[in-house]
Design a protein around this motif. Sequence first.
Motif, short mmCIF file in Angstrom:
data_model
loop_
_atom_site.label_atom_id
_atom_site.label_comp_id
_atom_site.label_asym_id
_atom_site.label_seq_id
_atom_site.Cartn_x
_atom_site.Cartn_y
_atom_site.Cartn_z
N LYS A 239 38.22 43.83 33.71
CA LYS A 239 36.82 43.59 32.83
C LYS A 239 36.76 41.98 32.37
N LYS A 240 37.76 41.39 32.44
CA LYS A 240 37.77 39.86 32.15
C LYS A 240 38.11 38.89 33.21
N ALA A 241 38.78 39.30 34.19
CA ALA A 241 38.99 38.45 35.38
C ALA A 241 38.34 38.52 36.51
N SER A 242 38.80 37.74 37.52
CA SER A 242 37.96 37.72 38.85
C SER A 242 39.06 38.36 40.07
N ASP B 182 41.37 58.98 36.69
CA ASP B 182 41.81 57.82 37.29
C ASP B 182 41.25 56.84 36.58
N PRO B 183 41.77 56.07 35.90
CA PRO B 183 41.11 55.06 35.09
C PRO B 183 40.18 54.27 35.91
N ARG B 184 40.63 53.83 37.20
CA ARG B 184 39.55 53.14 38.18
C ARG B 184 38.21 53.87 38.28
N ALA B 185 38.29 54.99 38.29
CA ALA B 185 37.01 55.87 38.51
C ALA B 185 36.24 55.75 37.23
N LEU B 186 36.86 55.48 36.08
CA LEU B 186 36.04 55.56 34.88
C LEU B 186 35.50 54.07 34.77
N LEU B 187 36.03 52.95 35.41
CA LEU B 187 35.49 51.67 35.36
C LEU B 187 34.31 51.56 36.26
N GLN C 150 34.65 43.19 40.87
CA GLN C 150 35.36 44.35 39.97
C GLN C 150 35.75 45.34 41.11
N SER C 151 35.01 45.88 41.96
CA SER C 151 35.32 46.85 42.81
C SER C 151 36.67 46.36 43.65
N LEU C 152 36.47 45.13 44.08
CA LEU C 152 37.90 44.55 44.90
C LEU C 152 39.16 44.39 43.95
N ILE C 153 38.88 44.48 42.66
CA ILE C 153 40.14 44.33 41.89
C ILE C 153 40.69 45.73 41.85
N VAL C 154 39.96 46.56 41.78
CA VAL C 154 40.34 48.12 41.26
C VAL C 154 40.90 48.64 42.43
N VAL D 298 22.38 36.61 50.14
CA VAL D 298 23.12 35.86 49.06
C VAL D 298 23.03 37.15 47.82
N PRO D 299 24.10 37.52 47.38
CA PRO D 299 24.14 38.68 46.45
C PRO D 299 23.69 37.80 44.96
N GLY D 300 22.95 38.50 43.94
CA GLY D 300 22.73 38.21 42.73
C GLY D 300 24.05 38.21 41.95
N SER D 301 23.92 37.48 40.63
CA SER D 301 25.00 37.49 39.91
C SER D 301 25.63 39.04 39.42
N LEU D 302 24.69 39.67 39.26
CA LEU D 302 25.20 41.26 38.83
C LEU D 302 25.75 41.69 40.12
N GLU D 303 25.23 41.61 41.23
CA GLU D 303 25.83 42.55 42.42
C GLU D 303 27.22 41.64 42.80
N GLU D 304 27.34 40.33 42.63
CA GLU D 304 28.68 39.81 43.25
C GLU D 304 29.78 40.26 41.85
N GLN D 305 29.16 40.35 40.50
CA GLN D 305 30.21 40.43 39.72
C GLN D 305 30.66 42.14 39.83
N ILE D 306 29.83 42.96 40.25
CA ILE D 306 30.21 44.36 40.16
C ILE D 306 31.02 44.51 41.59
#
Length: 370
Positions: A42-45, A269-274, A179-183, A168-176
């Motif tokens: 939720k906070k990091a990349s 699964d906490p990842r699913a909730l995110l 986040q998926s790569l993180i989980v 080229v992804p938009g900022s929201l697409e890149e952020q989401i």
Amino acid sequence: MTDAQYRPGLENVIASETSISYLDVENEEIVVRGYDLIELAKKASYLDIAGLILDGSLPDKEQRASLEENLKSEYEFPKDVMSMLRLLPEKSNIMDVLRTGISAIASFDPELEDRSGEANYRKSIRLLAKVPQIVANGYRSVLKMPHMEPRKDLSYTGNFLYMITGNVPGSLEEQIFDQSLIVYSEHEMPNSTFAARVIASTQSDMYGALTGSVASLKGTLHGGANEAVMKMLLEAGTKAGIEPLILEKLAKKERIMGFGHRVYMRKPDPRALLMKEALSVIAKEKNEQELFEMCVIGEHVMKREKNLYPNLDYYAAPVYYLLGIPIDLFTPVFLAARTVGICAHVMEQHENNRLFRPRVLYRGPRGLHQ
């Protein structure tokens, strides 16, 4: 050896000591190097988490920039390998393409046979730089589409998504997507990570261990659930169609992919909730709220009928679909995200190694004579 020592599937058997990650199911926490992975997501990349997993501590701003620069310096890809991937038939499973590509680039690494921690770290960086290219351009190769060259002006995550979609992804697409790569980045000791550690325990190289992980993740009992989830959602078509489809499949004793987990048996699964939160956001952004509502209905049906919770794949699948990622790439993207975790486990195995050599509970005959 007695029956009491036998655990089918090695369930709950402690196979390794690690300082990388731990699934604290009771507290619904995925611990990575001491941090709660969900809080970090939720906070990091993704690059913050990659630095944490590889180095053992969260990078500061300068260290993170240095990591990204190191990754981009390793973007150059052996042209002969990409030419070879173009020879694979169009029907090829992309996990097979990924496995072939990782195995092939091993021969181009000058430090392939160096098992030192320093060399293994550098190989991890090379793999993090090149695996996304194998995912994106391996897919393009078998479809005889033009390759996408990596763009150093984009972020690591933005470039990965760009190479897949061509946009080229938009900022929201890149952020989401980030986040998926993180989980997906690290999850203790699933089959693919265990396979890598078993291979590494023979003092085999990091590329060989990662190739074994790809083979493991290709199996439908480990990977592929996210692809199956999306195909089910597309088959249902509408939110009115999802419940009858699930009930029909259950009546036929079919397994509903995206539900249940060997570790998260009776807890979410906490990842699913995110990813559920992420799906809600991107579905609204793309005016695809019905897809989100379908997923929620499916979740309620499975809780009512089977008392099962969704796992990460259930909500990651529609997220990837709305990001424009082809369904055939869902599992390869999973492996690309998990590469950093697998590399860390290989390094840890090499640093404190003992060859895996389990025994069996023999059930065959004895005393036979010709």
